[in-house]
Design a protein around this motif. Sequence first.
Motif, PDB file in Angstrom:
ATOM      1  N   LEU A  48      32.762  37.530  32.871  1.00  0.00           N
ATOM      2  CA  LEU A  48      33.752  38.363  33.540  1.00  0.00           C
ATOM      3  C   LEU A  48      35.148  38.153  32.957  1.00  0.00           C
ATOM      4  N   ALA A  51      35.385  40.020  29.872  1.00  0.00           N
ATOM      5  CA  ALA A  51      35.459  41.458  30.135  1.00  0.00           C
ATOM      6  C   ALA A  51      36.811  41.885  30.685  1.00  0.00           C
ATOM      7  N   HIS A  53      38.881  40.050  33.292  1.00  0.00           N
ATOM      8  CA  HIS A  53      39.135  39.776  34.709  1.00  0.00           C
ATOM      9  C   HIS A  53      39.682  38.369  34.915  1.00  0.00           C
ATOM     10  N   VAL A 279      26.182  40.739  35.661  1.00  0.00           N
ATOM     11  CA  VAL A 279      27.497  41.184  35.195  1.00  0.00           C
ATOM     12  C   VAL A 279      27.463  42.664  34.817  1.00  0.00           C
ATOM     13  N   THR A 280      26.387  43.110  34.194  1.00  0.00           N
ATOM     14  CA  THR A 280      26.254  44.526  33.872  1.00  0.00           C
ATOM     15  C   THR A 280      26.321  45.379  35.131  1.00  0.00           C
ATOM     16  N   ARG A 283      29.957  45.348  36.623  1.00  0.00           N
ATOM     17  CA  ARG A 283      30.923  46.135  35.851  1.00  0.00           C
ATOM     18  C   ARG A 283      30.659  47.627  35.975  1.00  0.00           C
ATOM     19  N   GLU A 284      29.403  48.007  36.067  1.00  0.00           N
ATOM     20  CA  GLU A 284      29.084  49.410  36.264  1.00  0.00           C
ATOM     21  C   GLU A 284      29.613  49.888  37.615  1.00  0.00           C
ATOM     22  N   TRP A 286      32.163  48.607  39.279  1.00  0.00           N
ATOM     23  CA  TRP A 286      33.624  48.691  39.204  1.00  0.00           C
ATOM     24  C   TRP A 286      34.078  49.877  38.345  1.00  0.00           C
ATOM     25  N   ARG A 287      33.320  50.175  37.297  1.00  0.00           N
ATOM     26  CA  ARG A 287      33.704  51.279  36.398  1.00  0.00           C
ATOM     27  C   ARG A 287      33.677  52.625  37.103  1.00  0.00           C
ATOM     28  N   ALA A 294      39.732  48.047  37.468  1.00  0.00           N
ATOM     29  CA  ALA A 294      38.930  47.410  36.442  1.00  0.00           C
ATOM     30  C   ALA A 294      38.997  48.206  35.145  1.00  0.00           C
ATOM     31  N   GLY A 298      36.160  46.448  28.671  1.00  0.00           N
ATOM     32  CA  GLY A 298      36.770  45.141  28.500  1.00  0.00           C
ATOM     33  C   GLY A 298      36.654  44.674  27.074  1.00  0.00           C
ATOM     34  N   GLY A 309      27.946  44.689  30.115  1.00  0.00           N
ATOM     35  CA  GLY A 309      28.019  46.067  30.556  1.00  0.00           C
ATOM     36  C   GLY A 309      27.999  47.039  29.419  1.00  0.00           C
TER      37      GLY A 309
END
Length: 309
Positions: A48, A51, A53, A279-280, A283-284, A286-287, A294, A298, A309
């Motif tokens: 993270l 990426a 964060h 994590v994937t 992040r998806e 948040w995207r 976010a 990243g 991600g």
Amino acid sequence: MFDGFELRQCEGDGARLRVRHGGTGPAVLLLHGHPRTHATWHRVAPLLVAAGHAVVCPDLRGYGRSEKPPTDPEHRPYAKRAMAADCLAVMRGLGHERFAVVGHDRGAYVATRLALDHPEAVTALSVLDAVPIGEALRRCDAGFAASWWHWFFLGQTDKPAERVIDADPDAWYRGTPEQMGAEAYEDYRRAVHDPATVHAMCEDYRAGLGVDREHDDADRRAGRRVGCPLQVLWATRDDMADLYGDVLGVWRDWAGDRLTGGPIDSGHHIAEEAPEALVTALREFWRTGAGPGAPAEGPAAPPGHPPAG
């Protein structure tokens, strides 16, 4: 473990917490479950940070090397409301007024309570392997009691579980260095061999059967919902789907149409067993507009890790 992160003691709301934090960018708070410490996130947190964060990982009140306040007859010092207030104070002390929260197992209950009690602070909530405590107890049947009997064993006060656990912690708790990583395993093992930590962890469960359920049931009666986008993830090799069938359906009354999620191919400890997949998924989520600004893309992941991600 946690290369580049700072380890410090931070003031909570009545308890000092051991906290590991690092990185810059939109903030993410990671909350562990029972009987782990913050070290359970050591494979997730660097991904993270890579990426883009800022990542904060505390030991919850009573766990690991965080403070263990004296309890009371209603176990309120170990209510998820008290733990959530600790986490909010830590995040504000580190300069994060708004942040995403990810909680696993008991940490998921703290994360949910944080989102319900402090909607101005939480921008996105991700829950791993959990439904609200009030929902779990309201739906409790023979299958739940057989699979999750430890809730009721750890919650006893007339015949305290501490005496059984402290007699042989390694027989009761069965993490391994291969699964957890050598340093994370040693951190966890130090915790479960500390009688004060074992007592505090039992207090967590005692609060769960009483005051935490009261708080959840009061929210349900009032129609109070999680105000931010909510992601629910569960492990395929755990029992969430067996217990509840439509796991997202359990959460629907708590989140409405701001709900997403699904299974991850893993055992119960997703952060340890499937960190890249987790994590994937985060992040998806948040995207798609859920996260605290976010970044759409990243920076590259560190060498030896796949892109997050």
